[in-house]
Design an enzyme around this catalytic site. Sequence first.
Site, PDB file in Angstrom:
ATOM      1  N   HIS A   1      -3.582   7.031   2.221  1.00 59.03           N
ATOM      2  CA  HIS A   1      -3.999   5.732   1.704  1.00 59.03           C
ATOM      3  C   HIS A   1      -5.393   5.416   2.226  1.00 59.03           C
ATOM      4  CE1 HIS A   1      -4.343   1.547   0.851  1.00 59.03           C
ATOM      5  NE2 HIS A   1      -4.104   1.146   2.087  1.00 59.03           N
TER       6      HIS A   1
ATOM      7  N   ASN B   1     -10.257  -0.122  -0.785  1.00 58.44           N
ATOM      8  CA  ASN B   1      -8.815  -0.086  -0.596  1.00 58.44           C
ATOM      9  C   ASN B   1      -8.157  -0.644  -1.857  1.00 58.44           C
ATOM     10  OD1 ASN B   1      -6.134  -0.720   0.063  1.00 58.44           O
ATOM     11  ND2 ASN B   1      -6.624  -1.399   2.124  1.00 58.44           N
TER      12      ASN B   1
ATOM     13  N   CYS C   1       0.812  -1.225   0.000  1.00 55.39           N
ATOM     14  CA  CYS C   1       0.000   0.000   0.000  1.00 55.39           C
ATOM     15  C   CYS C   1       0.843   1.271   0.000  1.00 55.39           C
ATOM     16  CB  CYS C   1      -0.944  -0.002   1.203  1.00 55.39           C
ATOM     17  SG  CYS C   1      -1.977  -1.471   1.300  1.00 55.39           S
TER      18      CYS C   1
END
Length: 320
Positions: free
Chosen positions: A247, A277, A111
């Site tokens: 994020h 996500n 990520c």
Amino acid sequence: MRTRIIGTGSCLPETVVTNEDLSQIMDTSDEWISSRTGIRERRLVKEETTASLSVTAAKRAMENAGVSAQEIDLIIVGTITGDYVTPSTACEVQAALGADRAAAFDINAACSGFMFALHTADAYLKTGMYKTALILGAETLSKIMDWSDRSTCVLFGDGAGAAVVRSDEVGLLAYDQGSDGTRGMVLTCRNRKNNNPLVQNPTDFSYTQMDGQEVYKFAVTTVPKSIKKVIAQAGLTIDDIDYFALHQANIRIIQSVAKRLGVSEDKFPTSLDHCGNISAASVPILLDEINRKGLIKPGMKIVLSGFGGGLTWGSAVIEV
């Protein structure tokens, strides 16, 4: 000279999958997912690939920047879901764009992938080796999910985001990045096991597994520290920051980071509700969304921060 983001682009798959859609195939509901995560829908690939999403995002970023393929010296893609072990996604993008002058490679920082790509491009540009770089975060996470595991699969989506960066008088003011491999096993997806004349595992494939509580604890403690560090390095204060583009892992993480920084949630734009996500793609997709909405004005200062598998994190302060 600094490394400046001069154009952004993004691409999401065509197919929207809502929480209600997921409730038809597993024991879940829109209320259960949205109340815990802030996610209401995500995009999942059908015909699209990590590379095809990347190419479209890249073209949009280059058009936004007014840059041609022949001006690109470097292509870096942050991804954990490339279509091939080799060639890299970056090489696929290079071929599709006709950017034959560019060096191209992928980064695996989960990520944090886009942030690591940004920091790596900055280092290259500061040496004078390259002048213009194309950096991306791109994922098709749906192919590494166990779609019977409602605690994990409902969180993730597919997509790609891109930015063109170039040396300029303004741009990247400070950055911080780090890793903690001692906690890496709280978020995993195992690669192929040994499969050779000595060991037989021909059909052993793994799916993503996550200890959500441990990831949450990591994020809400590490991210505020990293953000405070880069703001101090830039000689700024929290009040000087116009937006915090984090994020998009979970709305509760974003809310907790805002609270710990003492900043209004109004300064934390989100794409989580309609994207989920998307790992390395989350930060550049969000940045492109706020850019195309006209929310970014010259002179603004923005914090970018990615965090996740590895465990890894990366934050930056940019002036636009």
